[in-house]
Design an enzyme around this catalytic site. Structure first.
Site, mmCIF file in Angstrom:
data_model
loop_
_atom_site.group_PDB
_atom_site.id
_atom_site.type_symbol
_atom_site.label_atom_id
_atom_site.label_comp_id
_atom_site.label_asym_id
_atom_site.label_seq_id
_atom_site.Cartn_x
_atom_site.Cartn_y
_atom_site.Cartn_z
ATOM 1 N N SER A 45 -32.824 -29.282 -36.479
ATOM 2 C CA SER A 45 -32.071 -29.327 -37.743
ATOM 3 C C SER A 45 -32.918 -29.572 -38.987
ATOM 4 C CB SER A 45 -30.987 -30.409 -37.655
ATOM 5 O OG SER A 45 -31.587 -31.689 -37.787
ATOM 6 N N THR A 66 -29.507 -26.842 -31.910
ATOM 7 C CA THR A 66 -28.615 -27.888 -32.410
ATOM 8 C C THR A 66 -27.211 -27.335 -32.587
ATOM 9 O OG1 THR A 66 -29.056 -27.296 -34.724
ATOM 10 C CG2 THR A 66 -30.493 -28.963 -33.738
ATOM 11 N N VAL A 127 -17.170 -31.720 -30.935
ATOM 12 C CA VAL A 127 -17.372 -33.167 -30.839
ATOM 13 C C VAL A 127 -16.041 -33.897 -31.000
ATOM 14 C CG1 VAL A 127 -18.551 -35.177 -31.779
ATOM 15 C CG2 VAL A 127 -19.721 -32.967 -31.767
ATOM 16 N N ARG A 207 -22.760 -35.256 -40.959
ATOM 17 C CA ARG A 207 -23.921 -35.059 -41.831
ATOM 18 C C ARG A 207 -23.785 -36.057 -42.983
ATOM 19 N NH1 ARG A 207 -26.078 -33.006 -38.139
ATOM 20 N NH2 ARG A 207 -26.940 -30.897 -37.953
ATOM 21 N N ASP A 231 -24.860 -42.869 -38.870
ATOM 22 C CA ASP A 231 -25.972 -42.276 -38.120
ATOM 23 C C ASP A 231 -26.706 -41.262 -39.000
ATOM 24 O OD1 ASP A 231 -27.509 -41.576 -35.698
ATOM 25 O OD2 ASP A 231 -26.436 -39.663 -35.844
ATOM 26 N N GLU A 236 -31.448 -38.153 -46.090
ATOM 27 C CA GLU A 236 -32.408 -38.324 -44.998
ATOM 28 C C GLU A 236 -33.461 -37.205 -45.002
ATOM 29 O OE1 GLU A 236 -29.406 -38.141 -41.750
ATOM 30 O OE2 GLU A 236 -30.675 -36.590 -40.890
ATOM 31 N N HIS A 253 -30.033 -40.704 -37.258
ATOM 32 C CA HIS A 253 -29.544 -39.372 -36.868
ATOM 33 C C HIS A 253 -29.877 -39.091 -35.392
ATOM 34 C CE1 HIS A 253 -28.820 -34.953 -38.330
ATOM 35 N NE2 HIS A 253 -28.402 -35.124 -37.080
ATOM 36 N N GLY A 256 -26.522 -37.734 -31.160
ATOM 37 C CA GLY A 256 -26.491 -36.757 -30.067
ATOM 38 C C GLY A 256 -27.800 -36.674 -29.298
ATOM 39 N N TYR A 257 -28.638 -37.706 -29.404
ATOM 40 C CA TYR A 257 -29.999 -37.619 -28.857
ATOM 41 C C TYR A 257 -30.121 -37.989 -27.382
ATOM 42 C CZ TYR A 257 -33.426 -36.212 -32.360
ATOM 43 O OH TYR A 257 -34.224 -35.479 -33.209
HETATM 44 N N1 NAD Z 1 -25.463 -36.982 -35.600
HETATM 45 C C1 NAD Z 1 -25.711 -36.124 -34.647
HETATM 46 O O1 NAD Z 1 -26.582 -36.332 -33.827
HETATM 47 C C2 NAD Z 1 -24.884 -34.872 -34.530
HETATM 48 C C3 NAD Z 1 -24.818 -34.220 -33.298
HETATM 49 C C4 NAD Z 1 -24.018 -33.089 -33.186
HETATM 50 C C5 NAD Z 1 -23.333 -32.605 -34.283
HETATM 51 N N2 NAD Z 1 -23.440 -33.239 -35.468
HETATM 52 C C6 NAD Z 1 -22.685 -32.751 -36.642
HETATM 53 O O2 NAD Z 1 -21.305 -32.756 -36.312
HETATM 54 C C7 NAD Z 1 -20.714 -31.560 -36.808
HETATM 55 C C8 NAD Z 1 -19.506 -31.217 -35.971
HETATM 56 O O3 NAD Z 1 -19.919 -30.789 -34.688
HETATM 57 P P1 NAD Z 1 -18.946 -29.934 -33.768
HETATM 58 O O4 NAD Z 1 -19.733 -29.497 -32.614
HETATM 59 O O5 NAD Z 1 -17.690 -30.670 -33.482
HETATM 60 O O6 NAD Z 1 -18.627 -28.697 -34.707
HETATM 61 P P2 NAD Z 1 -17.452 -27.674 -34.562
HETATM 62 O O7 NAD Z 1 -17.772 -26.535 -35.458
HETATM 63 O O8 NAD Z 1 -17.159 -27.401 -33.137
HETATM 64 O O9 NAD Z 1 -16.184 -28.468 -35.149
HETATM 65 C C9 NAD Z 1 -16.056 -28.825 -36.476
HETATM 66 C C10 NAD Z 1 -14.576 -28.894 -36.804
HETATM 67 O O10 NAD Z 1 -14.432 -29.385 -38.140
HETATM 68 C C11 NAD Z 1 -13.352 -28.686 -38.728
HETATM 69 N N3 NAD Z 1 -13.412 -28.788 -40.182
HETATM 70 C C12 NAD Z 1 -14.088 -28.021 -41.066
HETATM 71 N N4 NAD Z 1 -13.857 -28.440 -42.328
HETATM 72 C C13 NAD Z 1 -13.027 -29.507 -42.237
HETATM 73 C C14 NAD Z 1 -12.452 -30.396 -43.188
HETATM 74 N N5 NAD Z 1 -12.638 -30.254 -44.508
HETATM 75 N N6 NAD Z 1 -11.671 -31.407 -42.729
HETATM 76 C C15 NAD Z 1 -11.463 -31.576 -41.409
HETATM 77 N N7 NAD Z 1 -11.936 -30.733 -40.461
HETATM 78 C C16 NAD Z 1 -12.740 -29.732 -40.878
HETATM 79 C C17 NAD Z 1 -13.500 -27.279 -38.188
HETATM 80 O O11 NAD Z 1 -12.291 -26.544 -38.320
HETATM 81 C C18 NAD Z 1 -13.881 -27.536 -36.753
HETATM 82 O O12 NAD Z 1 -12.769 -27.595 -35.899
HETATM 83 C C19 NAD Z 1 -21.839 -30.522 -36.750
HETATM 84 O O13 NAD Z 1 -21.653 -29.504 -37.683
HETATM 85 C C20 NAD Z 1 -23.068 -31.336 -37.055
HETATM 86 O O14 NAD Z 1 -23.320 -31.299 -38.426
HETATM 87 C C21 NAD Z 1 -24.199 -34.359 -35.616
HETATM 88 O O1 DEZ Z 2 -26.524 -30.755 -35.164
HETATM 89 C C1 DEZ Z 2 -26.990 -31.337 -34.170
HETATM 90 O O2 DEZ Z 2 -26.971 -30.824 -33.031
HETATM 91 C C2 DEZ Z 2 -27.572 -32.722 -34.304
HETATM 92 O O3 DEZ Z 2 -27.446 -33.186 -35.592
HETATM 93 C C3 DEZ Z 2 -28.942 -32.821 -33.735
HETATM 94 O O4 DEZ Z 2 -28.977 -33.915 -32.848
HETATM 95 C C4 DEZ Z 2 -29.985 -33.004 -34.753
HETATM 96 O O5 DEZ Z 2 -31.205 -33.281 -34.127
HETATM 97 P P1 DEZ Z 2 -32.577 -32.728 -34.752
HETATM 98 O O6 DEZ Z 2 -32.425 -31.276 -34.778
HETATM 99 O O7 DEZ Z 2 -32.664 -33.238 -36.132
HETATM 100 O O8 DEZ Z 2 -33.615 -33.192 -33.830
#
Ligand code: NAD
Ligand code: DEZ
Length: 379
Positions: A45, A66, A127, A207, A231, A236, A253, A256-257
């Site tokens: 990412s 990712t 998620v 994010r 997280d 960042e 962050h 999901g690690y």
């Molecule tokens: N911190 C981490 O390690 C980590 C890990 C994985 C994903 N993420 C983040 O989490 C996000 C979500 O992951 P995911 O796999 O569930 O994605 P996804 O695309 O499967 O689901 C996202 C959902 O959010 C909904 N959405 C969009 N805009 C919206 C709004 N304004 N209000 C409410 N819902 C809305 C979409 O319709 C969708 O159903 C990713 O895009 C990524 O940025 C972070």
């Molecule tokens: O979007 C994702 O899958 C997560 O935010 C992911 O864990 C980010 O990890 P990075 O790519 O920064 O290592």
């Protein structure tokens, strides 16, 4: 073929060496110059990929191992004829386990039973959907908000403002988007933050810019009743240490690690690259996933079901450890750049497996078995 890849992608050689020569680089430093004879670019990412980065290079495939894709200029890359692949759902389970660990920790600190709190899930995709399923199976009431899905005519969703006033916990799982009716940039702005219920818990593992961090810091100065777990951070790898100090939990962050989540990301992009080359994809994690960190837990007879669940979850992932490491690394840097220390914590992240890789042995009844199964443990 020549593949340029982020050095933090695990099993790069095992999956990609059969396809070509690999050059490994630090993700934040991949530049146009590194790609002059590259055919494929594999990122995580932290690499911003747009048509300018690839201009005049032979790169025709970009894969991000990712879930999130906000670092990719998707329309621009499509217009430039570049095939783009991401890894939907790869680390969703790890994020759910992070949220569960936050709930356990905040429960312990506030004396409020996490299973009795109503949880508002904002964004119900890979998620959020998995989180809702797990929490519901664990007996936790959930309210769901997902306007894009609601607009498709799907039932069961409530507006965000209803979640804010009716839920004891808000957990964000939206993609970062800056345009359109459902844009999520500063989705939780000052007005929405002050609307949080007294004593609410707010968790952001989506994010950083989904929450206005500046407004959050100001609200927390007035509302010590709120418990916030972040997280992800608006700037960042730069972290606002004053905000961190006001948060109940802070991590770099890593929600999901899990190793399993990262490995699935690699495998998904391997398959996508093979497909784009018109080749079969003979390799899989069935044979390549390592044994390290797989575990067996044993509990003595007479262990109460919820205690057994919580102990097992803690063994798999304990956010308190990440929070302690994060504070120790960030807080001495207040007023300075945190970028290097932030990235170092992520690069050197400890081995973490997911619940299905852990077998829980006990002699309790169906209650305990059902709770453990709901969380995803093997028996
Ligand atoms: N911190 C981490 O390690 C980590 C890990 C994985 C994903 N993420 C983040 O989490 C996000 C979500 O992951 P995911 O796999 O569930 O994605 P996804 O695309 O499967 O689901 C996202 C959902 O959010 C909904 N959405 C969009 N805009 C919206 C709004 N304004 N209000 C409410 N819902 C809305 C979409 O319709 C969708 O159903 C990713 O895009 C990524 O940025 C972070
Ligand atoms: O979007 C994702 O899958 C997560 O935010 C992911 O864990 C980010 O990890 P990075 O790519 O920064 O290592």
């Amino acid at each position: 073929m020549h593949i340029v890849a982020d050095e933090n992608i695990p099993l790069l050689d095992a999956f990609f060496a059969p396809l070509g020569r690999i050059t490994r680089l630090a993700g934040r430093q991949i530049s146009h110059q590194d790609l002059t004879d590259a055919d494929a670019l594999l990122v995580r990412s932290v690499t911003r990929v747009d048509p300018q980065l690839l201009a005049g290079t032979p790169v025709r495939f970009v894969g991000t191992c990712t879930i999130g894709t906000d670092h990719l200029d998707l329309p621009g890359l499509a217009a430039a004829g570049v095939t783009v692949a991401s890894a939907p759902g790869c680390n969703a389970r790890g994020v759910v386990e992070y949220v569960l660990s936050c709930l356990l920790t905040l429960s312990e600190r506030t004396g409020q039973d996490w299973r009795a709190r109503r949880v508002g899930i904002v964004g119900v995709g890979e998620v959020g959907g998995r989180l809702a399923h797990t929490l519901t199976a664990l007996g936790v009431e959930c309210l769901l908000c997902d306007p894009p899905r609601a607009a498709l005519g799907e039932a069961g969703f409530a507006p965000l403002d209803q979640l804010l006033t009716e839920c004891d916990v808000i957990s964000c799982h939206v993609p970062l988007t800056r345009t359109g009716a459902d844009a999520t940039w500063h989705l939780l702005d000052a007005g929405r933050l002050v609307a949080l219920r007294p004593g609410a818990w707010l968790i952001n593992s989506s994010r950083g810019p989904v929450i206005d961090n500046h407004a959050l810091k100001a609200v927390l100065a007035q509302r010590p009743d709120l418990q916030v777990a972040l997280d992800v951070w608006e700037q960042e790898p730069q972290v606002d240490c004053a905000l961190l100090q006001r948060c109940a939990l802070g991590t770099p962050h890593i929600a999901g690690y899990s190793l399993d989540g990262k490995l699935r990301g690699t495998e998904q992009i391997y398959r996508a690259l093979c497909a784009s080359l018109g080749q079969s994809a003979p390799l899989s994690l069935d044979s390549l996933a390592p044994e390290a960190g797989r575990a067996q837990l044993q509990f003595a007879a007479g262990t109460p079901a919820q205690w057994l669940l919580e102990r097992s979850l803690r063994q798999v992932y304990d956010v308190r450890d990440d929070d302690a490491r994060f504070r120790a690394a960030m807080l001495p840097l207040a007023g300075q750049s945190t970028a290097q220390a932030f990235d170092a914590l992520r690069k050197g992240y400890p081995l973490r497996r997911e619940c299905p890789e852990v077998e829980v042995r006990h002699s309790e009844g169906e209650d305990a078995a059902a709770l453990l199964a709901a969380a995803g443990f093997r028996r």
